[in-house]
Design a protein around this motif. Sequence first.
Motif, PDB file in Angstrom:
ATOM      1  N   MET A 129      10.833  12.416   9.156  1.00 16.00           N
ATOM      2  CA  MET A 129      12.239  12.459   8.738  1.00 16.00           C
ATOM      3  C   MET A 129      13.153  11.986   9.871  1.00 16.00           C
ATOM      4  O   MET A 129      14.105  11.242   9.631  1.00 16.00           O
ATOM      5  N   PHE A 130      12.848  12.401  11.099  1.00 13.90           N
ATOM      6  CA  PHE A 130      13.639  11.955  12.256  1.00 13.90           C
ATOM      7  C   PHE A 130      13.646  10.421  12.320  1.00 13.90           C
ATOM      8  O   PHE A 130      14.692   9.809  12.506  1.00 13.90           O
ATOM      9  N   HIS A 131      12.488   9.809  12.156  1.00 14.59           N
ATOM     10  CA  HIS A 131      12.419   8.346  12.205  1.00 14.59           C
ATOM     11  C   HIS A 131      13.182   7.715  11.046  1.00 14.59           C
ATOM     12  O   HIS A 131      13.817   6.664  11.223  1.00 14.59           O
ATOM     13  N   ILE A 132      13.156   8.340   9.883  1.00 16.37           N
ATOM     14  CA  ILE A 132      13.957   7.842   8.751  1.00 16.37           C
ATOM     15  C   ILE A 132      15.444   7.891   9.111  1.00 16.37           C
ATOM     16  O   ILE A 132      16.193   6.938   8.884  1.00 16.37           O
ATOM     17  N   LEU A 133      15.876   9.004   9.719  1.00 12.29           N
ATOM     18  CA  LEU A 133      17.300   9.182  10.033  1.00 12.29           C
ATOM     19  C   LEU A 133      17.766   8.317  11.204  1.00 12.29           C
ATOM     20  O   LEU A 133      18.977   8.155  11.399  1.00 12.29           O
ATOM     21  N   THR A 134      16.843   7.774  11.977  1.00 13.90           N
ATOM     22  CA  THR A 134      17.221   6.851  13.054  1.00 13.90           C
ATOM     23  C   THR A 134      17.046   5.398  12.627  1.00 13.90           C
ATOM     24  O   THR A 134      17.299   4.488  13.410  1.00 13.90           O
ATOM     25  N   SER A 135      16.653   5.193  11.368  1.00 11.45           N
ATOM     26  CA  SER A 135      16.373   3.846  10.883  1.00 11.45           C
ATOM     27  C   SER A 135      17.622   3.157  10.334  1.00 11.45           C
ATOM     28  O   SER A 135      18.644   3.795  10.070  1.00 11.45           O
ATOM     29  N   ASN A 136      17.486   1.851  10.143  1.00 11.68           N
ATOM     30  CA  ASN A 136      18.566   1.085   9.521  1.00 11.68           C
ATOM     31  C   ASN A 136      18.803   1.520   8.081  1.00 11.68           C
ATOM     32  O   ASN A 136      19.912   1.393   7.571  1.00 11.68           O
ATOM     33  N   ILE A 137      17.770   2.043   7.429  1.00  9.87           N
ATOM     34  CA  ILE A 137      17.919   2.517   6.045  1.00  9.87           C
ATOM     35  C   ILE A 137      19.018   3.585   5.981  1.00  9.87           C
ATOM     36  O   ILE A 137      19.909   3.517   5.134  1.00  9.87           O
ATOM     37  N   PHE A 138      18.969   4.544   6.907  1.00 11.13           N
ATOM     38  CA  PHE A 138      19.961   5.615   6.907  1.00 11.13           C
ATOM     39  C   PHE A 138      21.312   5.111   7.411  1.00 11.13           C
ATOM     40  O   PHE A 138      22.360   5.470   6.868  1.00 11.13           O
ATOM     41  N   ARG A 139      21.319   4.261   8.440  1.00  7.27           N
ATOM     42  CA  ARG A 139      22.581   3.710   8.963  1.00  7.27           C
ATOM     43  C   ARG A 139      23.322   2.964   7.849  1.00  7.27           C
ATOM     44  O   ARG A 139      24.536   3.093   7.702  1.00  7.27           O
ATOM     45  N   GLU A 140      22.586   2.169   7.078  1.00  2.00           N
ATOM     46  CA  GLU A 140      23.213   1.429   5.980  1.00  2.00           C
ATOM     47  C   GLU A 140      23.723   2.388   4.904  1.00  2.00           C
ATOM     48  O   GLU A 140      24.803   2.175   4.352  1.00  2.00           O
ATOM     49  N   HIS A 141      22.955   3.435   4.624  1.00  2.00           N
ATOM     50  CA  HIS A 141      23.387   4.431   3.639  1.00  2.00           C
ATOM     51  C   HIS A 141      24.692   5.104   4.089  1.00  2.00           C
ATOM     52  O   HIS A 141      25.609   5.280   3.287  1.00  2.00           O
ATOM     53  N   ILE A 142      24.764   5.459   5.368  1.00  2.00           N
ATOM     54  CA  ILE A 142      25.994   6.069   5.894  1.00  2.00           C
ATOM     55  C   ILE A 142      27.157   5.090   5.775  1.00  2.00           C
ATOM     56  O   ILE A 142      28.254   5.466   5.376  1.00  2.00           O
ATOM     57  N   GLY A 143      26.911   3.839   6.124  1.00  2.00           N
ATOM     58  CA  GLY A 143      27.965   2.826   6.049  1.00  2.00           C
ATOM     59  C   GLY A 143      28.553   2.687   4.657  1.00  2.00           C
ATOM     60  O   GLY A 143      29.757   2.511   4.483  1.00  2.00           O
ATOM     61  N   ILE A 144      27.688   2.798   3.653  1.00  2.00           N
ATOM     62  CA  ILE A 144      28.139   2.714   2.258  1.00  2.00           C
ATOM     63  C   ILE A 144      28.822   4.013   1.829  1.00  2.00           C
ATOM     64  O   ILE A 144      29.832   3.999   1.138  1.00  2.00           O
ATOM     65  N   SER A 145      28.281   5.144   2.269  1.00  2.00           N
ATOM     66  CA  SER A 145      28.758   6.459   1.821  1.00  2.00           C
ATOM     67  C   SER A 145      30.058   6.890   2.475  1.00  2.00           C
ATOM     68  O   SER A 145      30.825   7.653   1.891  1.00  2.00           O
TER      69      SER A 145
END
Length: 182
Positions: A129-145
Motif C-alpha cells: 500500500m505504501f508503494h501504491i501511495l507513493t506511485s504516480n497512480i495515487f499522485r494522478e488520483h489526488i490531482g484529479i480529486s
Amino acid sequence: MNRIEKLINEKCPNGVAYKSFYTVAKYIRGITYNKNDETEELDAFKVLRANNITLGSNELNFDNVKRVYKTVRVKDEQWLKKGDILICAGSGSKEHIGKVAYIKDDINYTFGGFMGVVRCNKSINPSFMFHILTSNIFREHIGISINATTINNINNQTFENFKIPIPTIEIQKEIVRILDKF
C-alpha cells in the motif's frame, strides 16, 4: 518472463482485481488541538505533522515534533502503529498533499489534524500500500480529486473513489521486495 509476470500468470490467471480503497484499508484523521494545548514538557503527547515527513524520500523525521498536554483527546486509533502509513491530508501546497511515510515500528506518537493514517486490513500488505501511495497512480488520483485554490484536503471521498490493484499477498510481497531494492 520475469518473476512477477510468472507469479501473476500462476496465481492470478484471470488478471489482477481492482478493489476500492475502503475494502482493503481505513483512513483515520489526526487529533485536533489548539495553540494553548502545546507544551514543552517532556511528559506530553508527541504529535507528528506534515513537516515530519521528508518530501522526496518519504522518510519519517523527528525534527520539530510538537508536544501537547495529555488533556488533549486522543482516540485509541489515533496512536501510530507498525504498518501504518502516515499521510499529509491537508496543506496549502499541492506538492505536500499526499506525501507519506511508512511506520516501521509501534511508536508512542499521535498525529495532527492535517494528517491522516492509512491502516490496512489483512488483504493488503502495508508495504505494498505504501508503494501504491507513493506511485504516480495515487499522485494522478489526488490531482484529479483535489482542485482547491487554497487549502488542499484529502478526505473520505478522495479514498472512496480510489481503486487499487490487489494481487495475492505472495505477489504483493514480491513487488515490495523488488521496489524496496530501488
